[in-house]
Design a protein around this motif. Structure first.
Motif, PDB file in Angstrom:
ATOM      1  N   ALA A 231       0.798  -1.233   0.000  1.00  0.00           N
ATOM      2  CA  ALA A 231       0.000   0.000   0.000  1.00  0.00           C
ATOM      3  C   ALA A 231       0.824   1.274   0.000  1.00  0.00           C
ATOM      4  O   ALA A 231       1.849   1.391   0.677  1.00  0.00           O
ATOM      5  CB  ALA A 231      -0.944   0.017   1.199  1.00  0.00           C
ATOM      6  N   ILE A 232       0.336   2.233  -0.767  1.00  0.00           N
ATOM      7  CA  ILE A 232       0.798   3.620  -0.751  1.00  0.00           C
ATOM      8  C   ILE A 232      -0.299   4.426  -0.053  1.00  0.00           C
ATOM      9  O   ILE A 232      -1.475   4.274  -0.380  1.00  0.00           O
ATOM     10  CB  ILE A 232       1.010   4.153  -2.174  1.00  0.00           C
ATOM     11  CG1 ILE A 232       2.152   3.406  -2.867  1.00  0.00           C
ATOM     12  CG2 ILE A 232       1.272   5.660  -2.177  1.00  0.00           C
ATOM     13  CD1 ILE A 232       2.271   3.710  -4.353  1.00  0.00           C
ATOM     14  N   GLU A 233       0.080   5.260   0.908  1.00  0.00           N
ATOM     15  CA  GLU A 233      -0.926   6.046   1.632  1.00  0.00           C
ATOM     16  C   GLU A 233      -0.728   7.538   1.375  1.00  0.00           C
ATOM     17  O   GLU A 233       0.394   8.042   1.382  1.00  0.00           O
ATOM     18  CB  GLU A 233      -0.842   5.763   3.132  1.00  0.00           C
ATOM     19  CG  GLU A 233      -1.873   6.539   3.950  1.00  0.00           C
ATOM     20  CD  GLU A 233      -2.027   6.010   5.362  1.00  0.00           C
ATOM     21  OE1 GLU A 233      -2.644   4.937   5.518  1.00  0.00           O
ATOM     22  OE2 GLU A 233      -1.513   6.656   6.296  1.00  0.00           O
ATOM     23  N   MET A 234      -1.856   8.232   1.181  1.00  0.00           N
ATOM     24  CA  MET A 234      -1.827   9.675   0.956  1.00  0.00           C
ATOM     25  C   MET A 234      -2.725  10.363   1.966  1.00  0.00           C
ATOM     26  O   MET A 234      -3.814   9.883   2.265  1.00  0.00           O
ATOM     27  CB  MET A 234      -2.309   9.992  -0.461  1.00  0.00           C
ATOM     28  CG  MET A 234      -1.431   9.382  -1.522  1.00  0.00           C
ATOM     29  SD  MET A 234      -2.148   9.531  -3.149  1.00  0.00           S
ATOM     30  CE  MET A 234      -0.893   8.670  -4.103  1.00  0.00           C
ATOM     31  N   CYS A 235      -2.254  11.476   2.488  1.00  0.00           N
ATOM     32  CA  CYS A 235      -3.057  12.232   3.438  1.00  0.00           C
ATOM     33  C   CYS A 235      -2.860  13.725   3.194  1.00  0.00           C
ATOM     34  O   CYS A 235      -1.866  14.138   2.587  1.00  0.00           O
ATOM     35  CB  CYS A 235      -2.678  11.875   4.872  1.00  0.00           C
ATOM     36  SG  CYS A 235      -3.927  12.399   6.084  1.00  0.00           S
ATOM     37  N   SER A 236      -3.811  14.499   3.637  1.00  0.00           N
ATOM     38  CA  SER A 236      -3.802  15.932   3.389  1.00  0.00           C
ATOM     39  C   SER A 236      -4.061  16.691   4.676  1.00  0.00           C
ATOM     40  O   SER A 236      -4.778  16.219   5.557  1.00  0.00           O
ATOM     41  CB  SER A 236      -4.883  16.279   2.358  1.00  0.00           C
ATOM     42  OG  SER A 236      -5.056  17.676   2.250  1.00  0.00           O
ATOM     43  N   LEU A 237      -3.497  17.893   4.760  1.00  0.00           N
ATOM     44  CA  LEU A 237      -3.799  18.771   5.886  1.00  0.00           C
ATOM     45  C   LEU A 237      -4.997  19.669   5.593  1.00  0.00           C
ATOM     46  O   LEU A 237      -5.382  20.484   6.425  1.00  0.00           O
ATOM     47  CB  LEU A 237      -2.577  19.631   6.217  1.00  0.00           C
ATOM     48  CG  LEU A 237      -1.355  18.865   6.728  1.00  0.00           C
ATOM     49  CD1 LEU A 237      -0.239  19.836   7.103  1.00  0.00           C
ATOM     50  CD2 LEU A 237      -1.704  18.000   7.919  1.00  0.00           C
ATOM     51  N   SER A 238      -5.592  19.508   4.415  1.00  0.00           N
ATOM     52  CA  SER A 238      -6.725  20.353   4.044  1.00  0.00           C
ATOM     53  C   SER A 238      -7.852  20.248   5.050  1.00  0.00           C
ATOM     54  O   SER A 238      -8.433  21.248   5.471  1.00  0.00           O
ATOM     55  CB  SER A 238      -7.227  19.984   2.647  1.00  0.00           C
ATOM     56  OG  SER A 238      -6.305  20.382   1.670  1.00  0.00           O
ATOM     57  N   LYS A 239      -8.203  19.031   5.430  1.00  0.00           N
ATOM     58  CA  LYS A 239      -9.296  18.832   6.363  1.00  0.00           C
ATOM     59  C   LYS A 239      -8.800  18.681   7.801  1.00  0.00           C
ATOM     60  O   LYS A 239      -9.483  19.063   8.749  1.00  0.00           O
ATOM     61  CB  LYS A 239     -10.117  17.598   5.960  1.00  0.00           C
ATOM     62  CG  LYS A 239     -10.589  17.611   4.497  1.00  0.00           C
ATOM     63  CD  LYS A 239     -11.319  18.886   4.137  1.00  0.00           C
ATOM     64  CE  LYS A 239     -11.982  18.827   2.773  1.00  0.00           C
ATOM     65  NZ  LYS A 239     -11.059  18.712   1.654  1.00  0.00           N
ATOM     66  N   THR A 240      -7.604  18.136   7.978  1.00  0.00           N
ATOM     67  CA  THR A 240      -7.040  17.976   9.315  1.00  0.00           C
ATOM     68  C   THR A 240      -6.777  19.334   9.962  1.00  0.00           C
ATOM     69  O   THR A 240      -7.028  19.531  11.153  1.00  0.00           O
ATOM     70  CB  THR A 240      -5.717  17.186   9.256  1.00  0.00           C
ATOM     71  OG1 THR A 240      -5.968  15.908   8.677  1.00  0.00           O
ATOM     72  CG2 THR A 240      -5.111  17.013  10.632  1.00  0.00           C
ATOM     73  N   ALA A 241      -6.275  20.287   9.170  1.00  0.00           N
ATOM     74  CA  ALA A 241      -5.838  21.569   9.746  1.00  0.00           C
ATOM     75  C   ALA A 241      -6.313  22.785   8.957  1.00  0.00           C
ATOM     76  O   ALA A 241      -5.824  23.887   9.183  1.00  0.00           O
ATOM     77  CB  ALA A 241      -4.317  21.574   9.847  1.00  0.00           C
ATOM     78  N   GLY A 242      -7.248  22.593   8.029  1.00  0.00           N
ATOM     79  CA  GLY A 242      -7.807  23.731   7.312  1.00  0.00           C
ATOM     80  C   GLY A 242      -6.909  24.301   6.234  1.00  0.00           C
ATOM     81  O   GLY A 242      -6.977  25.497   5.919  1.00  0.00           O
ATOM     82  N   PHE A 243      -6.082  23.455   5.603  1.00  0.00           N
ATOM     83  CA  PHE A 243      -5.112  23.944   4.625  1.00  0.00           C
ATOM     84  C   PHE A 243      -5.659  24.003   3.191  1.00  0.00           C
ATOM     85  O   PHE A 243      -4.889  23.967   2.236  1.00  0.00           O
ATOM     86  CB  PHE A 243      -3.867  23.041   4.644  1.00  0.00           C
ATOM     87  CG  PHE A 243      -2.827  23.435   5.652  1.00  0.00           C
ATOM     88  CD1 PHE A 243      -3.189  23.761   6.947  1.00  0.00           C
ATOM     89  CD2 PHE A 243      -1.488  23.467   5.330  1.00  0.00           C
ATOM     90  CE1 PHE A 243      -2.225  24.113   7.893  1.00  0.00           C
ATOM     91  CE2 PHE A 243      -0.515  23.813   6.245  1.00  0.00           C
ATOM     92  CZ  PHE A 243      -0.884  24.137   7.540  1.00  0.00           C
ATOM     93  N   THR A 244      -6.958  24.094   3.012  1.00  0.00           N
ATOM     94  CA  THR A 244      -7.489  24.111   1.643  1.00  0.00           C
ATOM     95  C   THR A 244      -6.976  25.299   0.840  1.00  0.00           C
ATOM     96  O   THR A 244      -6.884  25.235  -0.383  1.00  0.00           O
ATOM     97  CB  THR A 244      -9.028  24.117   1.642  1.00  0.00           C
ATOM     98  OG1 THR A 244      -9.500  25.210   2.432  1.00  0.00           O
ATOM     99  CG2 THR A 244      -9.579  22.813   2.207  1.00  0.00           C
ATOM    100  N   GLY A 245      -6.633  26.385   1.518  1.00  0.00           N
ATOM    101  CA  GLY A 245      -6.089  27.552   0.821  1.00  0.00           C
ATOM    102  C   GLY A 245      -4.587  27.645   0.888  1.00  0.00           C
ATOM    103  O   GLY A 245      -3.996  28.581   0.348  1.00  0.00           O
ATOM    104  N   MET A 246      -3.920  26.678   1.528  1.00  0.00           N
ATOM    105  CA  MET A 246      -2.467  26.700   1.677  1.00  0.00           C
ATOM    106  C   MET A 246      -1.776  25.548   0.968  1.00  0.00           C
ATOM    107  O   MET A 246      -0.622  25.667   0.575  1.00  0.00           O
ATOM    108  CB  MET A 246      -2.092  26.682   3.168  1.00  0.00           C
ATOM    109  CG  MET A 246      -2.414  27.998   3.859  1.00  0.00           C
ATOM    110  SD  MET A 246      -2.186  27.917   5.639  1.00  0.00           S
ATOM    111  CE  MET A 246      -0.462  27.470   5.775  1.00  0.00           C
TER     112      MET A 246
END
Length: 400
Positions: A231-246
């Motif tokens: 498995a390759i895993e991908m994660c984002s800070l967009s929802k974890t920390a509100g980084f949708t604009g960063m």
């Protein structure tokens, strides 16, 4: 004359959310007085944690001083201080992911699409349906054979492997976008066993792991034995920390994940991904990486968790309203998405039009996520609490 990639001509003409925006904009033009509540696109609404903002400011200030100025980042994988911070975050919920296996990205969506570059176009790709459109579109752009595993009401929108079906790549998302369902340890064990049997690779999207509350639902696929081999895993800070604009996230390609080339030689996928990114990705800016590292500090986790709890409460408000109305749904507990069954056997777009025109509420038609999404509808908890309450009060005025 140059030849075009005609696989693009086989895609839906417009991306799902473009179609939604067109409908909403047309309605607003005809009804400028309408007070529209948007519960469709999964964008966050709360500001970024203060300690994270301060870290970004400090990083920006450092770029203006000769002694601390940063140019190109040598490894191309992200600054090591951030990769170590991500590794420490995994350890906080009992998963060992070395910093060397982590590469920093500008959000999970990009890597979910770009990861296909390291795989041949003759691969058969298995995707659970309903699915985040990026998984399907990026593989169809390459002309790959895409097949689907049905997620539906019968299996709780958590598709499981079928041993009679063969594939090379598998896309899983847990907690799932759009359905809000989440795989348990035992269910992921089955997928890992299936991947090993088929010599397949799982591309695992864990963008919503911070919303998990059930103890039997893992925060990472690597919490399950054998996952690092497939498995390759991908994660984002967009929802974890509100980084949708960063724009910042991370992808893990374990050093244990090895495949065979056509000549029989063994190849580490981490090496291929590193080579791809080195050629086609410029990396994430230093100030943003400083901000991301602050997310994983004790204070950063405390402040970001407060935002997540706010969204969880919104999900609870939506769920309680649907319970009161007798409307079936999944999600909302381990996920910021609520996936509801359209009342009265309405179609997804029919229900969309009803909500927009009758109560001025916008959601996302399930049909936009695949055939199994027809007749279902996604609402997001990433809104303002008062507006969420208002939307649910409006929903109660409808007669189904």
């Amino acid at each position: 004359m140059p030849q075009i990639n005609e696989n693009f001509l086989k895609l839906e003409k417009n991306y799902l959310f473009i179609n939604i925006a067109k409908k909403v904009n047309a309605y607003k033009a005809a009804h400028p007085e309408a007070d529209i509540i948007r519960m469709g696109i999964g964008d966050v609404t709360l500001p970024i944690a203060k300690c994270v903002v301060e870290a970004m400011k400090k990083g920006a200030d450092e770029m203006g001083v000769k002694e601390t100025f940063k140019g190109y980042e040598d490894s191309g994988a992200g600054y090591y201080f951030l990769r170590e911070a991500v590794s420490g975050y995994y350890k906080s919920f009992g998963v060992d992911v070395p910093a060397g296996d982590i590469r920093i990205n500008d959000g999970a969506k990009a890597d979910c699409g770009n990861i296909v570059d390291i795989f041949g176009n003759d691969n058969t790709v298995l995707i659970t349906d309903p699915a985040y459109p990026v998984y399907v579109d990026t593989n169809r752009m390459c002309g790959r054979n895409v097949i689907f595993a049905d997620s539906n009401e019968k299996n709780g929108f958590a598709a499981m492997p079928d041993d009679s079906v063969n594939c090379d790549l598998i896309y899983l998302c847990s907690p799932n976008n759009p359905t809000g369902s989440a795989y348990t340890y035992d269910q992921l064990k089955e997928w890992i066993a299936y991947a090993k049997k088929n010599n397949a690779v799982i591309i695992y999207d864990s963008a919503y792991e911070a919303f998990i509350t059930d103890e039997n639902v893992p925060r990472s696929i690597y919490a399950v034995e054998g996952a690092k081999e497939v498995a390759i895993e991908m994660c984002s800070l967009s929802k974890t920390a509100g980084f949708t604009g960063m724009r910042c996230g991370y992808t893990v390609v374990p050093s244990e994940l090895v495949v065979k080339a056509s000549d029989g030689s063994e190849v580490k996928l981490a090496d291929l991904w590193g080579r791809r990114q080195g050629s086609k990705f410029n990396g994430v800016s230093y100030p943003v990486q400083c901000a991301a590292a602050a997310v994983f500090t004790e204070e950063g986790l405390k402040q970001t968790r407060e935002n997540i709890e706010y969204y969880k409460n919104n999900a609870k408000i939506i769920g309680e309203t649907l319970d009161e109305l007798g409307i079936k749904y999944t999600g909302g507990k381990n996920s910021p998405y609520i996936w509801l069954k359209c009342p009265g056997n309405m179609g997804s777009w029919e229900f969309f039009d009803l909500l927009l025109e009758k109560i001025n509420v916008v959601g996302t038609p399930g049909a936009g996520f695949g055939k199994n999404g027809e007749g279902w509808f996604r609402l997001t908890a990433f809104g303002d609490k008062d507006r969420t309450i208002e939307a649910m009060q409006r929903l109660k005025t409808l007669k189904f």
